[in-house]
Design an enzyme around this catalytic site. Structure first.
Site, PDB file in Angstrom:
ATOM      1  N   ASP A  34       0.759  -1.170  -0.158  1.00  0.00           N
ATOM      2  CA  ASP A  34      -0.005  -0.065   0.060  1.00  0.00           C
ATOM      3  C   ASP A  34       0.858   1.258  -0.141  1.00  0.00           C
ATOM      4  OD1 ASP A  34       0.705  -0.460   2.744  1.00  0.00           O
ATOM      5  OD2 ASP A  34      -1.155  -0.091   3.601  1.00  0.00           O
ATOM      6  N   GLY A 122      -2.590  -7.396  14.271  1.00  0.00           N
ATOM      7  CA  GLY A 122      -2.611  -7.343  12.788  1.00  0.00           C
ATOM      8  C   GLY A 122      -3.890  -7.242  12.248  1.00  0.00           C
ATOM      9  N   LEU A 123      -4.822  -6.876  12.962  1.00  0.00           N
ATOM     10  CA  LEU A 123      -6.359  -6.719  12.320  1.00  0.00           C
ATOM     11  C   LEU A 123      -6.813  -5.457  12.435  1.00  0.00           C
ATOM     12  CD1 LEU A 123      -8.127 -10.034  14.028  1.00  0.00           C
ATOM     13  CD2 LEU A 123      -6.723  -9.996  11.670  1.00  0.00           C
ATOM     14  N   SER A 126      -6.376  -0.392  15.434  1.00  0.00           N
ATOM     15  CA  SER A 126      -6.267   1.135  15.608  1.00  0.00           C
ATOM     16  C   SER A 126      -7.217   1.733  14.508  1.00  0.00           C
ATOM     17  CB  SER A 126      -4.764   1.385  15.352  1.00  0.00           C
ATOM     18  OG  SER A 126      -4.210   1.131  14.143  1.00  0.00           O
ATOM     19  N   ASP A 170      -5.669  -0.036   5.740  1.00  0.00           N
ATOM     20  CA  ASP A 170      -6.593  -0.391   6.850  1.00  0.00           C
ATOM     21  C   ASP A 170      -7.793   0.276   6.986  1.00  0.00           C
ATOM     22  OD1 ASP A 170      -4.608  -2.069   7.337  1.00  0.00           O
ATOM     23  OD2 ASP A 170      -3.564  -1.066   8.959  1.00  0.00           O
TER      24      ASP A 170
END
Length: 378
Positions: A34, A122-123, A126, A170
């Site tokens: 990304d 890692g999901l 935040s 994200d």
């Protein structure tokens, strides 16, 4: 929703003005592409950060999290700036700051936050918080903020206020998610396409395996990988590694930088191939080898896996998974495993057994189901 709204009412003597949410995400494929202007293919999880909010009656904002026993954190939304607030509350204060910096009205607010997105897995716990706070701020201000604009605001909060040099995947997954679909994102221009992902129709399930290995982005390793990618792009004379092709890699004399670039170049190609296969209606089993290749690339070229992750991937494959890979920024976190429905129990048992043999804490395993993105609950 009821729990956080009730907590708000109990603490503040009245119902909140509204309740908003944003989900965590799993990235099916496309890791560390990304911030290289590349392609990613995440989806929103049913796990959510939920915010009950109302305008404050005094001159300061106050936020409390059900996951943080230390109590409320106060700041002034009208003037808060990077460096003023640290810890978990920085994601909230930072979103207020970025919302204000984007030219939207921000009044002082009171917020009650609750989340079932696993932290440190890692999901994108935040990003879920940032986007939930963002839709709450928009709702309180009575302004319409387009999903992509909201994602950019949340990303700015994470990059410039919190100081984590992440890309925008994200937040985009958190706002653009849709049940039963993947979010195909071109990070160069933030264009979004949705790709069908109906695993049940093919007798498949995607397992998410939380390895319980610590996972953090704000430290130096993530930033070091990003810096290597920028060095590679500069050496190749391209705007970003999105513009490089495999034949370019031999022009990079530094072995480490060349391997970092090779991961990004080949990962972009894998994302596009997965999109092609799924978009053409192919059996999703066909993406298994691409998931496997992605993990090998992250392990060997990008060097972002850890033993807990590698063991989970190997055990999942041995237990019957069609393909498995680490998901997320690396150095811990989660593994995804594409499984025939009749192999789910075997895959889960194989990973649990491998962990028990090493004396590690048991992993948490749950199905990854594409779900809706951020919005208002009440």
């Amino acid at each position: 929703m009821t729990v956080v709204a009730d907590a708000f009412a109990a603490r503040h003597g009245g119902a909140p003005a509204g309740v908003w949410f944003a989900p965590g995400r799993v990235n099916l494929i496309g890791e560390h592409t990304d911030y290289n202007d590349g392609f990613v293919l995440p989806f929103a999880l049913p796990h959510r950060a939920v915010v009950a909010a109302a305008p404050a009656t005094g001159p300061v904002s106050r936020v409390r999290s059900a996951q943080e026993p230390a109590g409320a954190v106060e700041f002034t939304a009208a003037s808060v700036a990077p460096g003023d607030v640290g810890g978990w509350a920085a994601y909230v204060a930072g979103t207020c700051w970025a919302f204000r910096e984007a030219g939207y009205p921000v009044g002082e607010v009171v917020l009650e936050l609750d989340s079932d997105v696993p932290v440190g897995a890692g999901l994108s716990s935040s990003a879920a918080v940032e986007c939930a706070v963002g839709v709450a701020l928009a709702g309180l201000a009575g302004v319409q903020v387009a999903p992509t604009e909201l994602a950019r605001i949340a990303r700015r909060a994470e990059n410039e206020f919190v100081g984590a040099p992440t890309g925008g995947m994200d937040q985009m997954a958190a706002v653009h998610g849709r049940a039963g679909q993947l979010v195909f994102l071109d990070t160069r221009d933030d264009t979004v396409e949705r790709v069908p992902f109906d695993l049940a129709a093919h007798g498949l399930e995607l397992l998410v395996i939380d390895t319980r290995a610590p996972h953090a982005h704000a430290g130096g390793e993530y930033g070091a990988r990003r810096a290597d990618c920028e060095r590679a792009a500069a050496a190749l004379g391209v705007p970003a590694l999105r513009d490089a092709v495999p034949a370019d890699l031999d022009r990079l004399p530094d072995d480490r930088v060349r391997r970092r670039a090779r991961h990004v170049v080949t990962e972009n190609a894998r994302v596009l191939e997965v999109v092609r296969l799924l978009g053409a209606g192919a059996d999703p089993r066909g993406i298994g080898p691409l998931l496997d290749a992605s993990h090998t690339s992250m392990r060997d070229d990008f060097e972002i896996t850890v033993p807990h992750v590698d063991v989970a991937v190997e055990a999942a494959r041995a237990g019957g998974a069609t393909g498995a890979r680490m998901t997320g920024g690396g150095f811990g976190g989660c593994v995804i495993a594409l499984c025939p429905e009749d192999a789910v129990g075997g895959v889960t048992a194989a990973v649990e057994r491998a962990y028990a043999e090493r004396g590690w804490a048991a992993p948490a395993v749950f199905p990854g189901t594409p779900s809706d993105g951020a919005g208002r609950l009440a």
